[in-house]
Scaffold this motif. Structure first.
Motif: not given
Length: 645
Positions: A57-58, A62-64, A81-83, A599-602
């Motif tokens: 997921x980098x 990638x979600x971003x 779903x795409x992620x 999804x981590x918080x960046x």
């Protein structure tokens, strides 16, 4: 003029001025691109599912990128779903087949969406670099779709037929999988692992397989890594330590199913020797279930105690053989009063909470029994003859070191040992005196000698190097350990927490002091502007207000850590440090739960004054050297020193 022989060699690849000039144009253009994105991970500790998810997921990037590409065009659920498809294409594709949706239509829509993501993540790379990362069978089709111009009506049918053809020949699923892999590959340009891949978690072997399949990775050795490296070298104290931790954390799968280490001799010895001993103080941390090698908790506790006693004996032997280690305070088996059930540590006497030592001779406490000697020899052979273990260890050597200087950043796992006055600790032995960078370089070479030096050629140095691997695990001046002592014995046998205190090296008291951080950077030849120290090893207790960013942003501690054993203490599940052409950012992890969004918080921690280009990096400096060489070659052609072909 450079050495003519070198230029003649170069001319074999660039046989005339035209080809040399074309390569100069190419290299200059590459230097003008934005730098690739670097990812820094630390203290993975065998947590394969968490790490694999973060890698695929980098760490949330990638979600971003999906949100950046589609915005409100896709719902939050569609984006998720795409992620998940990009992270786990095989699993999601299989699920899609079972839902009864129109597979061909789903494939067409999915291919279109994935191509848009590839365009987004690949736009700062050359077409050549992106194409090299494509799977060969689908490179042509992917390349054409990436450069589809929606305004070009003449090719509209052409692009549609590419997709129709992919689906008609039943290659849709494979093509989608290829696009997902390309997205993952493009998002992380280079990967830095700052130590401690092994121990505690269930499958360090799975992590190693992932790293070996990654396109650009380096490893800075941690103390847990060096313990496994020492075990692979045949250091029996390291072997015992590896087994003690594995039995303590219920990591039987990684040993037997992963590396083929036969634990039956240990289980039989432990069951026999400690038959009536509940071994309560050695009960396992039930963090993960074993899939292939389930061991009853009672037997696991006996195995842990059995190998722990063997470890204390083997460590005592090393300490007595190497007075230069200055670790005599760790010789605790001869400080036990076996009649009164007490032990004296640093002048204080403590009541033992376990005084069953059936294999310890009070007069010769560090001698192995005949059975223990046979057992550790059998286990040593198992480690020495494990093909997968040595495949992984060789990779750790070929891609790793005690430290790395990369793009003006200094990477190491633990610390640069310092005295209380802020000076560097000096270690002296028969090889000389070493401190700061010279100490790291010396220890790096000794690690290499431990594995690669021929025992027949230089048996004395070989033995010295192999023994030193254990010291690097827990020695008081080991840069990988960074504490005055390791209190493994106290944790098992003494109830008083004061006896278990481990004092950090003075280095850690200076990590918030910019002056001393810059002193370390200078020691390694780095200027202060734009340079950072990045290390792990010490969990960051976020819940207690501790920050991973120290010394006015000059030092990052990115161990949170991934290990479940730390989550209660830290309040998080570690960090990823991300360095792209615009900024440094921290991705703050949460505990990984399969099936839930993770999804981590960046958070951006440092914005660069100007965008960092390839020419500003180590790669750019190498490209500049290549350009200079090619200019010299063109000059040699011009002057007739070398004939063009």
């Amino acid at each position: 003029m450079r050495d003519l022989d070198y230029l003649k060699l170069l001319s074999q690849k660039y046989p005339n001025s035209r080809k040399a000039g074309a390569e100069i144009i190419n290299l200059r253009a590459i230097c003008a691109l934005p730098k690739g994105t670097e990812y820094f991970f630390s203290d993975l500790h065998g947590e394969d599912r968490s790490f694999v998810h973060l890698l695929r997921s980098s760490s949330g990037i990638i979600r971003a990128k999906i949100t950046e590409t589609f915005g409100d065009m896709l719902s939050s659920q569609e984006q998720l779903d795409l992620a998940n498809l990009i992270y786990y294409p095989d699993r999601i594709i299989s699920n899609a087949r079972q839902t009864g949706v129109d597979n061909a239509e789903w494939q067409k829509i999915t291919i279109f969406r994935l191509v848009q993501i590839v365009k987004c993540v690949g736009r700062k790379y050359t077409r050549s670099k992106v194409r090299k990362k494509m799977p060969e069978d689908y490179a042509y089709a992917i390349d054409e779709l990436l450069h589809n111009d929606a305004k070009d009506v003449d090719k509209k049918q052409y692009y549609q037929e590419i997709i129709n053809g992919i689906i008609d020949v039943d290659a849709g699923d494979e093509f989608i999988t290829a696009l997902c892999g390309l997205i993952q590959n493009l998002t992380i340009d280079s990967l830095h692992i700052i130590g401690d891949i092994f121990d505690r978690g269930p499958h360090a072997d799975v992590i190693m397989n992932e790293l070996m399949n990654f396109h650009d990775v380096d490893i800075q050795w941690g103390n847990h890594d060096v313990s496994w490296m020492g075990a692979a070298c045949g250091n029996t104290a390291c072997i015992a330590n590896v087994l003690r931790i594995a039995t303590s954390y219920n990591s039987f799968d990684v040993l037997e199913d992963g590396y083929g280490i036969n634990l039956r001799p240990l289980s039989m010895f432990a069951a026999s020797t400690y038959a009536d001993d509940p071994c309560d103080n050695f009960k396992i941390h039930q963090l993960d279930e074993n899939k292939y090698d389930s061991v009853e908790p009672e037997l696991a506790a006996k195995m842990c105690k059995a190998i722990s006693i063997i470890q204390f004996k083997l460590e005592g032997q090393l300490i007595m053989q190497h007075p230069e280690y200055e670790m005599e305070d760790r010789l605790l088996l001869n400080n036990i009063d076996y009649d009164k059930h007490t032990v004296t540590i640093d002048g204080a006497t403590y009541k033992l909470k376990d005084w069953n030592f059936p294999t310890v001779d009070p007069l010769h406490p560090y001698n192995l029994t005949i059975e223990e000697g046979e057992l550790i020899h059998t286990l040593k052979m198992s480690f020495i003859h494990s093909p997968l273990l040595h495949k992984h260890i060789r990779f750790i050597y070929s891609h790793g070191a005690m430290y790395k200087i990369c793009n003006n950043n200094l990477l190491y796992h633990g610390c640069i040992p310092m005295n209380n006055d802020g000076s560097f600790v000096e270690i002296s032995n028969a090889d000389g005196s070493f401190s700061g960078r010279s100490l790291m370089d010396y220890l790096n070479q000794m690690c290499i000698d431990a594995y690669f030096l021929d025992e027949v050629t230089d048996p004395v140095r070989k033995r010295k190097a192999v023994d030193l691997m254990w010291y690097l695990w827990c020695g008081k001046n080991s840069p990988l350990f960074g504490k005055d002592k390791i209190t493994t014995f106290e944790h098992y046998f003494v109830d008083d927490k004061a006896a278990c205190k481990e004092t950090f090296n003075a280095y850690y008291s200076y990590t918030d002091n910019k002056e001393y951080v810059e002193k370390i950077l200078s020691e390694f030849g780095l200027g202060c502007a734009g340079s950072h120290i990045i290390n792990g090893h010490v969990p960051v207790e976020v819940k207690n207000g501790e920050s991973p960013v120290k010394a006015d942003g000059k030092l990052y501690v990115i161990d949170g850590g991934l290990s479940k054993a730390y989550h209660e203490k830290t309040g998080i599940a570690g960090y990823t440090l991300i360095c792209n052409s615009h900024h440094l950012a921290l991705a703050v992890h949460r505990s990984f739960t399969p099936g839930q969004e993770y999804t981590p918080k960046i958070v951006s921690t440092e914005e660069f004054e100007k965008r960092v280009m390839v020419r500003d990096t180590d790669v750019g400096r190498e490209l500049k050297k290549q350009i200079d060489d090619l200019k010299e070659l063109m000059e040699a052609y011009k002057n007739g020193l070398i004939k063009e072909k």
